[in-house]
Design an enzyme around this catalytic site. Sequence first.
Site, mmCIF file in Angstrom:
data_model
loop_
_atom_site.group_PDB
_atom_site.id
_atom_site.type_symbol
_atom_site.label_atom_id
_atom_site.label_comp_id
_atom_site.label_asym_id
_atom_site.label_seq_id
_atom_site.Cartn_x
_atom_site.Cartn_y
_atom_site.Cartn_z
ATOM 1 N N LYS A 59 31.387 10.771 7.158
ATOM 2 C CA LYS A 59 30.803 11.576 8.297
ATOM 3 C C LYS A 59 30.564 13.581 7.734
ATOM 4 O O LYS A 59 32.315 13.370 7.647
ATOM 5 C CB LYS A 59 31.323 11.367 9.810
ATOM 6 C CG LYS A 59 30.285 11.411 10.834
ATOM 7 C CD LYS A 59 29.437 10.096 11.265
ATOM 8 C CE LYS A 59 28.473 10.392 12.103
ATOM 9 N NZ LYS A 59 28.275 9.316 12.399
HETATM 10 P P1 NAD Z 1 20.053 12.800 19.165
HETATM 11 O O1 NAD Z 1 20.452 14.068 19.177
HETATM 12 O O2 NAD Z 1 18.631 12.217 18.408
HETATM 13 O O3 NAD Z 1 19.891 12.700 20.683
HETATM 14 C C1 NAD Z 1 20.466 12.187 21.450
HETATM 15 C C2 NAD Z 1 20.621 12.497 23.534
HETATM 16 O O4 NAD Z 1 21.029 13.037 23.579
HETATM 17 C C3 NAD Z 1 19.651 13.781 23.725
HETATM 18 O O5 NAD Z 1 18.703 13.042 24.303
HETATM 19 C C4 NAD Z 1 20.598 14.607 24.251
HETATM 20 O O6 NAD Z 1 19.882 15.719 25.533
HETATM 21 C C5 NAD Z 1 21.303 13.099 25.526
HETATM 22 N N1 NAD Z 1 22.140 14.015 25.555
HETATM 23 C C6 NAD Z 1 23.559 14.552 25.286
HETATM 24 N N2 NAD Z 1 24.757 15.048 26.116
HETATM 25 C C7 NAD Z 1 24.339 14.599 27.072
HETATM 26 C C8 NAD Z 1 25.225 14.169 28.748
HETATM 27 N N3 NAD Z 1 25.521 14.892 28.507
HETATM 28 N N4 NAD Z 1 24.687 13.223 29.292
HETATM 29 C C9 NAD Z 1 22.983 12.720 29.135
HETATM 30 N N5 NAD Z 1 22.546 12.608 27.848
HETATM 31 C C10 NAD Z 1 23.052 13.484 27.269
HETATM 32 O O7 NAD Z 1 21.132 11.559 18.759
HETATM 33 P P2 NAD Z 1 20.634 10.220 18.489
HETATM 34 O O8 NAD Z 1 20.728 10.724 16.612
HETATM 35 O O9 NAD Z 1 19.817 9.293 19.641
HETATM 36 O O10 NAD Z 1 22.210 10.467 18.896
HETATM 37 C C11 NAD Z 1 22.726 9.711 20.073
HETATM 38 C C12 NAD Z 1 24.078 8.600 20.327
HETATM 39 O O11 NAD Z 1 23.624 6.739 18.627
HETATM 40 C C13 NAD Z 1 25.477 9.496 19.122
HETATM 41 O O12 NAD Z 1 26.568 8.878 19.533
HETATM 42 C C14 NAD Z 1 24.779 9.066 17.554
HETATM 43 O O13 NAD Z 1 26.293 8.747 17.377
HETATM 44 C C15 NAD Z 1 24.258 7.237 17.661
HETATM 45 N N6 NAD Z 1 23.361 7.025 16.713
HETATM 46 C C16 NAD Z 1 22.731 7.453 16.236
HETATM 47 C C17 NAD Z 1 21.941 6.837 15.223
HETATM 48 C C18 NAD Z 1 21.201 7.649 14.182
HETATM 49 O O14 NAD Z 1 20.466 6.743 13.890
HETATM 50 N N7 NAD Z 1 20.416 8.312 15.513
HETATM 51 C C19 NAD Z 1 22.748 5.932 14.083
HETATM 52 C C20 NAD Z 1 23.794 5.273 14.869
HETATM 53 C C21 NAD Z 1 24.945 6.399 15.947
#
Ligand code: NAD
Length: 422
Positions: free
Chosen positions: A112
């Site tokens: 990561k």
């Molecule tokens: P992103 O940045 O696209 O979206 C994150 C979302 O969470 C946004 O809508 C943001 O406003 C919201 N958010 C942030 N803090 C918040 C809070 N305190 N309360 C409510 N909402 C809040 O990120 P993503 O890519 O969707 O990733 C989200 C999670 O999924 C992370 O934990 C990431 O590690 C995990 N993840 C992502 C992927 C991927 O392919 N994008 C894959 C596996 C895991």
Amino acid sequence: MAERQVSRTTMGTRAITKNQFDLAADLIDLQKHMRRILTMPFRTVAVEVPVRMDSGEIEVFRGYRIQHNGARGPCKGGIRFHPDADEEEILGLATIMTWKTALLDIPFGGAKGGVQVNPRNLSTREYEAVTRVFTSRVSIVLGPYRDIPAPDMGTNAQVMAWILDEYSKRRGYTPAVVTGKPVALGGSLGRDEATGRGVMYIMQEFSNDFNIPLKNGTVVIQGFGNVGAHLARLLHEHGTKILAVSDVDGALYDKQGLDIPNLFQHAYVERKPVQEFDGGDRITNNELWSIACDWLIPAALGGVINKETNAESIACRVVVEAANSPVTPIGDKMLAEHGIPVLPDFLANAGGVVVSYFEWTQNLQQLPWSLDQVNRELLTRMTRAYRTVRDIVSERKVSWRTAAYMIALDKVAEAERLRGNH
Ligand code: NAD
């Protein structure tokens, strides 16, 4: 066996994953030296990222690339731009990638990266500059057979395109060095929605096995970014009612179900706050947790379901960890006492890395797949992993998380042993 007691609201991903690791390592009698190898990083690269801001001042950000384990293949994992992306957090997330790639049986290890910066405070030029300086400083440990980044919180396909360009300047055109790229630069069809789609596939399997409805079932989602928004859209298309969603600024609730297609356009495509959407009631981010529903899906940050803020008031039938490490160990225990199963992160949200793997293979072969092929293969891999975990849950009478860990730890330890070093 008694769960080790760890309870801090702010418990980070590293502490959470370590606690979960210990439970499963005991159950599979993992040797002492192997425990050490599998909890410590293979390599940590820490860099300073100096960037001239639009104001003319130079600001310096801290960045990391941490390779947790590469016994099963090149390291694989996202790059996060977030103020809290410190070494402990990035190591915890790199560790989850090792278990995820092992559980899904794809030939990668775990890594990561992160830069401690809030991308919302950057202009596009500054955003690109942070990406390029970070890439040039960690590029020595990257490569298609070494370590392959992907998007995570605060980064996206455009950031991956900048990484590809920066890396290729020195090494020649190398699309397989990064996944989650735009399709026009060798990205895979279906990658953008793959994590959300994979979560849905796991929910479909669980729904069939345990009779929790998906069609006409009710869902609450924290986070409306890449994972949460695509998941909401796909579930809505399958007839699920999305009762509430949130972003960093607040939440929106409608007991009849939110108008997801228009909310997707407003909040995901146009990047506006969910609470500015015309429809549904505004509620606080905390109120979201106690809404009665079938499926509760944290899809934002780690450690958000915990004893101190909400675990007692959660009123769903199952928690699906779309985010990484959203439930603390004590939170986990409290949910178990209330009879609420938790489908763990490295099973539920593995769709992204699975399609990243497909993207990498397409790049190496220079042979793009159709969207149908991507989704079909994704379904096969997610379903296979789900069933392996389900079978251990029923044979060994352990939680879903512990079962998933037992499988993953065993595979990585076997690869370490077969390489002959230990
Ligand atoms: P992103 O940045 O696209 O979206 C994150 C979302 O969470 C946004 O809508 C943001 O406003 C919201 N958010 C942030 N803090 C918040 C809070 N305190 N309360 C409510 N909402 C809040 O990120 P993503 O890519 O969707 O990733 C989200 C999670 O999924 C992370 O934990 C990431 O590690 C995990 N993840 C992502 C992927 C991927 O392919 N994008 C894959 C596996 C895991």
